[in-house]
Design a protein around this motif. Structure first.
Motif, PDB file in Angstrom:
ATOM      1  N   VAL A  46       0.900  -1.229  -0.071  1.00 16.48           N
ATOM      2  CA  VAL A  46      -0.091   0.072  -0.057  1.00 16.48           C
ATOM      3  C   VAL A  46       0.800   1.150   0.041  1.00 16.48           C
ATOM      4  CG1 VAL A  46      -1.890  -1.229   1.107  1.00 16.48           C
ATOM      5  CG2 VAL A  46      -0.048  -0.055   2.437  1.00 16.48           C
ATOM      6  N   VAL A  47       0.188   2.337  -0.445  1.00 14.68           N
ATOM      7  CA  VAL A  47       1.089   3.803  -0.453  1.00 14.68           C
ATOM      8  C   VAL A  47       1.577   3.974   1.047  1.00 14.68           C
ATOM      9  CG1 VAL A  47       0.038   4.525  -2.552  1.00 14.68           C
ATOM     10  CG2 VAL A  47      -1.232   5.072  -0.359  1.00 14.68           C
ATOM     11  N   LYS A  48       2.209   4.918   1.204  1.00 14.39           N
ATOM     12  CA  LYS A  48       2.872   5.167   2.592  1.00 14.39           C
ATOM     13  C   LYS A  48       2.073   5.672   3.595  1.00 14.39           C
ATOM     14  CE  LYS A  48       7.506   6.077   0.932  1.00 14.39           C
ATOM     15  NZ  LYS A  48       8.733   7.028   0.747  1.00 14.39           N
ATOM     16  N   ASN A  49       1.034   6.492   3.139  1.00 18.84           N
ATOM     17  CA  ASN A  49       0.282   7.056   4.416  1.00 18.84           C
ATOM     18  C   ASN A  49      -0.660   5.897   4.746  1.00 18.84           C
ATOM     19  OD1 ASN A  49      -1.543   6.914   1.820  1.00 18.84           O
ATOM     20  ND2 ASN A  49      -2.690   8.576   2.654  1.00 18.84           N
ATOM     21  N   LEU A  50      -1.221   4.895   4.032  1.00 18.76           N
ATOM     22  CA  LEU A  50      -1.967   3.893   4.548  1.00 18.76           C
ATOM     23  C   LEU A  50      -0.899   2.905   5.363  1.00 18.76           C
ATOM     24  CD1 LEU A  50      -4.209   3.099   1.390  1.00 18.76           C
ATOM     25  CD2 LEU A  50      -4.632   4.306   3.491  1.00 18.76           C
ATOM     26  N   LEU A  51       0.294   2.693   4.890  1.00 18.74           N
ATOM     27  CA  LEU A  51       1.190   1.775   5.547  1.00 18.74           C
ATOM     28  C   LEU A  51       1.598   2.520   6.909  1.00 18.74           C
ATOM     29  CD1 LEU A  51       2.845  -0.667   5.738  1.00 18.74           C
ATOM     30  CD2 LEU A  51       4.694   0.537   4.498  1.00 18.74           C
ATOM     31  N   SER A  52       1.621   3.531   6.999  1.00  8.59           N
ATOM     32  CA  SER A  52       1.955   4.297   8.410  1.00  8.59           C
ATOM     33  C   SER A  52       0.859   4.077   9.432  1.00  8.59           C
ATOM     34  CB  SER A  52       2.384   5.718   8.134  1.00  8.59           C
ATOM     35  OG  SER A  52       1.170   6.401   7.921  1.00  8.59           O
ATOM     36  N   ARG A  53      -0.245   4.126   8.879  1.00 10.44           N
ATOM     37  CA  ARG A  53      -1.567   3.848   9.680  1.00 10.44           C
ATOM     38  C   ARG A  53      -1.599   2.440  10.145  1.00 10.44           C
ATOM     39  NH1 ARG A  53      -6.056   6.354   6.028  1.00 10.44           N
ATOM     40  NH2 ARG A  53      -4.820   8.147   5.508  1.00 10.44           N
ATOM     41  N   ALA A  54      -1.030   1.425   9.256  1.00 13.13           N
ATOM     42  CA  ALA A  54      -1.192   0.144   9.669  1.00 13.13           C
ATOM     43  C   ALA A  54       0.023   0.151  10.846  1.00 13.13           C
ATOM     44  CB  ALA A  54      -0.941  -0.945   8.533  1.00 13.13           C
ATOM     45  N   VAL A  55       1.191   0.509  10.426  1.00 12.45           N
ATOM     46  CA  VAL A  55       2.074   0.309  11.375  1.00 12.45           C
ATOM     47  C   VAL A  55       1.700   1.019  12.885  1.00 12.45           C
ATOM     48  CG1 VAL A  55       4.497   1.150  12.270  1.00 12.45           C
ATOM     49  CG2 VAL A  55       3.977   0.432   9.861  1.00 12.45           C
ATOM     50  N   ALA A  56       0.968   2.134  12.899  1.00 14.50           N
ATOM     51  CA  ALA A  56       0.725   2.658  14.190  1.00 14.50           C
ATOM     52  C   ALA A  56      -0.201   1.837  14.841  1.00 14.50           C
ATOM     53  CB  ALA A  56       0.250   4.107  13.821  1.00 14.50           C
ATOM     54  N   ALA A  57      -0.937   1.144  14.119  1.00 16.47           N
ATOM     55  CA  ALA A  57      -2.040   0.105  14.779  1.00 16.47           C
ATOM     56  C   ALA A  57      -1.739  -1.241  15.114  1.00 16.47           C
ATOM     57  CB  ALA A  57      -3.152  -0.065  13.590  1.00 16.47           C
ATOM     58  N   SER A  58      -0.233  -1.394  15.036  1.00 19.27           N
ATOM     59  CA  SER A  58       0.421  -2.584  15.250  1.00 19.27           C
ATOM     60  C   SER A  58       1.056  -2.324  16.625  1.00 19.27           C
ATOM     61  CB  SER A  58       1.286  -3.098  14.383  1.00 19.27           C
ATOM     62  OG  SER A  58       0.626  -3.115  13.055  1.00 19.27           O
ATOM     63  N   ARG A  59       1.263  -3.544  17.334  1.00 27.96           N
ATOM     64  CA  ARG A  59       2.102  -3.529  18.745  1.00 27.96           C
ATOM     65  C   ARG A  59       3.638  -3.556  18.630  1.00 27.96           C
ATOM     66  NH1 ARG A  59      -0.137  -7.113  23.598  1.00 27.96           N
ATOM     67  NH2 ARG A  59      -2.026  -5.957  23.009  1.00 27.96           N
ATOM     68  N   VAL A  60       4.086  -4.418  17.227  1.00 29.90           N
ATOM     69  CA  VAL A  60       5.108  -4.586  17.020  1.00 29.90           C
ATOM     70  C   VAL A  60       5.654  -4.670  15.632  1.00 29.90           C
ATOM     71  CG1 VAL A  60       5.119  -7.151  17.571  1.00 29.90           C
ATOM     72  CG2 VAL A  60       7.226  -5.960  18.128  1.00 29.90           C
ATOM     73  N   MET A  61       6.784  -4.214  15.072  1.00 28.37           N
ATOM     74  CA  MET A  61       6.990  -4.876  13.781  1.00 28.37           C
ATOM     75  C   MET A  61       8.265  -5.731  13.950  1.00 28.37           C
ATOM     76  SD  MET A  61       8.951  -2.303  10.886  1.00 28.37           S
ATOM     77  CE  MET A  61       7.563  -1.836  10.327  1.00 28.37           C
ATOM     78  N   LEU A  62       8.034  -6.887  13.396  1.00 24.80           N
ATOM     79  CA  LEU A  62       8.886  -8.132  13.370  1.00 24.80           C
ATOM     80  C   LEU A  62       9.701  -8.258  12.129  1.00 24.80           C
ATOM     81  CD1 LEU A  62       6.470 -10.687  15.072  1.00 24.80           C
ATOM     82  CD2 LEU A  62       8.372  -9.405  16.029  1.00 24.80           C
ATOM     83  N   TYR A  63      10.949  -8.071  12.222  1.00 29.85           N
ATOM     84  CA  TYR A  63      12.174  -8.259  11.082  1.00 29.85           C
ATOM     85  C   TYR A  63      13.337  -8.847  11.724  1.00 29.85           C
ATOM     86  CZ  TYR A  63      14.757  -6.842   7.138  1.00 29.85           C
ATOM     87  OH  TYR A  63      15.535  -7.229   5.994  1.00 29.85           O
ATOM     88  N   ARG A  64      13.578  -9.822  11.209  1.00 34.38           N
ATOM     89  CA  ARG A  64      14.859 -10.506  11.420  1.00 34.38           C
ATOM     90  C   ARG A  64      16.065  -9.797  11.134  1.00 34.38           C
ATOM     91  NH1 ARG A  64      16.505 -16.461   9.000  1.00 34.38           N
ATOM     92  NH2 ARG A  64      18.239 -16.867  10.498  1.00 34.38           N
ATOM     93  N   GLY A  65      16.117  -8.780   9.869  1.00 33.25           N
ATOM     94  CA  GLY A  65      17.305  -8.379   9.354  1.00 33.25           C
ATOM     95  C   GLY A  65      17.806  -9.282   8.461  1.00 33.25           C
ATOM     96  N   ASP A  66      18.634  -8.443   7.450  1.00 30.09           N
ATOM     97  CA  ASP A  66      19.011  -9.325   6.203  1.00 30.09           C
ATOM     98  C   ASP A  66      20.238  -8.582   5.813  1.00 30.09           C
ATOM     99  OD1 ASP A  66      19.087  -9.671   3.171  1.00 30.09           O
ATOM    100  OD2 ASP A  66      18.149 -11.388   3.903  1.00 30.09           O
ATOM    101  N   PRO A  67      21.357  -9.308   5.358  1.00 29.51           N
ATOM    102  CA  PRO A  67      22.587  -8.784   4.961  1.00 29.51           C
ATOM    103  C   PRO A  67      22.333  -8.060   3.730  1.00 29.51           C
ATOM    104  CG  PRO A  67      23.051 -11.010   5.522  1.00 29.51           C
ATOM    105  CD  PRO A  67      21.516 -10.676   5.425  1.00 29.51           C
ATOM    106  N   GLY A  68      21.306  -8.045   3.048  1.00 29.64           N
ATOM    107  CA  GLY A  68      20.958  -7.419   1.842  1.00 29.64           C
ATOM    108  C   GLY A  68      20.088  -6.266   1.904  1.00 29.64           C
ATOM    109  N   GLU A  69      19.740  -5.867   3.174  1.00 28.35           N
ATOM    110  CA  GLU A  69      18.920  -4.943   3.549  1.00 28.35           C
ATOM    111  C   GLU A  69      19.575  -3.746   3.907  1.00 28.35           C
ATOM    112  OE1 GLU A  69      15.570  -3.466   3.240  1.00 28.35           O
ATOM    113  OE2 GLU A  69      15.275  -5.349   3.790  1.00 28.35           O
ATOM    114  N   THR A  70      19.134  -2.393   3.522  1.00 26.71           N
ATOM    115  CA  THR A  70      19.759  -1.231   3.786  1.00 26.71           C
ATOM    116  C   THR A  70      19.180  -0.769   5.140  1.00 26.71           C
ATOM    117  OG1 THR A  70      18.018  -0.168   2.429  1.00 26.71           O
ATOM    118  CG2 THR A  70      20.061  -0.301   1.375  1.00 26.71           C
TER     119      THR A  70
END
Length: 186
Positions: A162-186
């Motif tokens: 989704v576009v950033k403004n909708l994604l920001s709302r989804a992030v705000a409505a979440s308790r946690v962002m889960l991400y392992r991390g990746d060597p290719g990620e900036t």
């Protein structure tokens, strides 16, 4: 045919396109190991562009033995839509969110979700905002396979990107962002 500053973004074929530029910057996004291919090395030696890195860790991925070129660190910016979100008045429901490339740890996260997180947190949901529409390329089939596994996993909801403004709302409505991390990620 002239420029004070020419900025090439990631691709080696862009580097020589402005030969009469006073300065050339080469903005990269992934760990610098990919620059050690002959097609990059030749252009780095010849053109000596200033490489733009996204942080000190990113800068450290450029090998000491590589062509000595100038560099600068310009950290990624965060869009205002993610910074200007109103704080929730209450703790969000047990909702986790994943927003990266499905090839960057989603399989691992699904295993953790099924084996550890969901059994420990009643009613937990994992919302995934990802897909080939954002990351595409030649790995779309592999991404789709991981997303299909996610769709079949209890408590997981897969959303199209989704576009950033909708994604920001989804992030705000979440308790946690889960991400392992990746060597290719900036």
């Amino acid at each position: 045919d002239r420029a004070d500053l020419y900025i090439a973004n990631r691709g080696d074929k862009l580097l020589p396109l402005m030969p009469r530029a006073r300065r050339i910057a080469f903005w990269i996004h992934n760990p610098a190991g990919y620059l050690m291919k002959p097609r990059y090395l030749l252009k780095l030696w010849r053109l000596r562009p200033t490489i733009v890195f996204l942080g000190p860790f990113h800068r450290a991925t450029y090998p000491w033995w590589a062509p000595p070129v100038p560099s600068i660190v310009i950290p990624y910016g965060i869009s205002d839509v993610f910074l200007d979100v109103a704080k929730p008045s209450a703790i969000p429901p047990p909702r986790a969110i994943f927003t990266s490339n499905p090839m960057r740890g989603l399989d691992w996260l699904l295993g953790l979700w099924v084996g550890v997180i969901r059994p420990a947190v009643a009613g937990a949901e994992l919302h995934i905002f990802s897909g080939a529409a954002t990351y595409g390329g030649n790995k779309a089939e592999k991404m789709q396979a991981v997303l299909d596994r996610a769709r079949a996993t209890p408590g997981v909801v897969v959303h199209e990107p989704v576009v950033k403004n909708l994604l920001s709302r989804a992030v705000a409505a979440s308790r946690v962002m889960l991400y392992r991390g990746d060597p290719g990620e900036t």
